[in-house]
Design a protein around this motif. Structure first.
Motif: not given
Length: 378
Positions: A209-215, A238-243, A290-294
């Motif tokens: 998660x934090x690798x993706x968020x940072x890079x 963030x939009x995908x994460x809501x779902x 798609x990663x945002x969904x997870x």
């Protein structure tokens, strides 16, 4: 902010991610401290103080000229403030108010992360292009204090009223009886097989998660995704994460935490495999969404795992340990991404490593027995 700061100040991404790593570690270590404070003092007071400290740290970042200054302002001051109103603290508050449906209650609360990414990151991306990173940090600081602090002071309460609350029908006596029947000691819980598997699971999740968020913004920009689109990827995540987070809460309350967690890691195996095959800009954008969904799927599940396996007693301590592991894993992920980029000149190697981590997470979930560890023989 990573690439604009790196280019403006002439710092390597590795040196910048040292501060991100410090942020993860310091905030992780601060979480148990906040847990003890919340048990003893007003939740509202602790949240208010932490918001002010976080805002101060963000303001100070805008004045940094040297790497050590960024380390202190972001990696220490902001980290201490941010830990006080992190998911760990919110989960304690939500669990007190909604003990019967912790999965969906925490999912709805944590969905605020997705809303924040959708709105605030989009605004910051625009400010970066027009005003630069220093002004963006000031704007983020002002927003944090002006919006979050009044909400905390006006709305937050540490505990629900004893009468009239829709989730308070279960008596104190019955709750205590269940707790005694279904509660290993803290020490026994920590050394148990299930807790060890949860540690592995959340360490992997934090790393990813934090690798993706940072890079991810820099990764996308490096692979011919336009600066405007790359800058808004976190907002779209963030939009995908809501779902994903709402679905996770619904599934966990109905079927347990293993099902949504398995879905999360299986999806990650697939999407990181796609990155290994193609670095096409369209593929990168699709994979990011798609990663945002997870992205937030496992966040509300900590409470569900702990309550189902170890019971309601000692929940704060056990949750604090898992959240700390998640943060430390995130620190390593953010730092490793910067170092691997500096050494190899790309993120391709670590993206391939992510396939193995996601597969390991899938195996760890499969091995967890989502059943109570009992201390009283029936």
């Amino acid at each position: 902010m990573l690439k604009p700061m790196s280019e403006d100040l002439g710092w390597s991404r590795g040196s910048l991610t040292v501060s991100v790593t410090s942020f993860m570690v310091i905030s992780a270590l601060a979480m148990p401290m906040y847990g003890r404070l919340i048990d003893r003092y007003s939740l509202r007071l602790i949240l208010a103080i932490s918001v002010v400290i976080a805002g101060l740290g963000l303001t100070l970042v805008s004045f940094t000229r040297e790497p050590w200054q960024f380390l202190v302002c972001y990696g220490v001051v902001f980290a201490i403030g941010h830990a006080g109103f992190s998911i760990s603290t919110v989960s304690v508050m939500i669990s007190r108010w909604f003990p019967k449906r912790p999965g969906i209650a925490n999912s709805i609360a944590i969905s605020g992360n997705g809303v924040g990414q959708l709105i605030i990151v989009a605004i910051i991306a625009s400010l970066l292009l027009s005003q630069g990173w220093r002004f963006s940090y000031v704007a983020l600081s002002i927003t944090t204090i002006a919006l979050v602090l009044p909400l905390v002071v006006i709305l937050v309460r540490s505990n629900p009223p004893r009468e009239g609350h829709p989730d308070s029908s279960e008596s104190t006596e019955s709750t205590s009886a269940k707790a005694l029947q279904f509660a290993p000691s803290t020490g026994k819980s920590i050394i148990s097989r299930e807790y060890g598997l949860l540690v592995i699971l959340y360490a992997i999740c934090g790393f990813q998660d934090f690798f993706i968020a940072t890079h991810i913004t820099s990764f996308a920009n490096d692979n011919n995704v336009s600066s405007e689109v790359a800058g808004n990827l976190l907002a779209l995540m963030g939009l995908a994460a809501l779902v994903g987070v709402i679905l996770s809460g619904v599934l966990s309350d109905r079927y347990g935490a293993k099902m949504p967690t398995t879905i999360c890691f299986v999806v990650r195996v697939v999407i990181f495999s796609l990155i290994g095959v193609s670095l096409n800009p369209y593929t990168i954008v699709a994979v990011t969404l798609i990663y945002g969904f997870t992205f937030l799927m496992t966040a509300p599940l900590t409470v569900v795992f702990i309550r189902r396996i170890f019971g309601p007693l000692n929940m704060g301590t056990l949750m604090g340990g898992i959240n700390m592991v998640h943060q430390v894993g995130g620190a390593i992920g953010a730092f490793a991404g910067g170092i691997i980029f500096d050494v190899t000149g790309s993120y391709r190697l670590i993206m391939l490593m992510m396939i193995g981590f996601a597969a390991a997470g899938t195996v760890a979930v499969a091995l967890i027995r989502e059943q109570p560890i009992k201390t009283i023989k029936e």
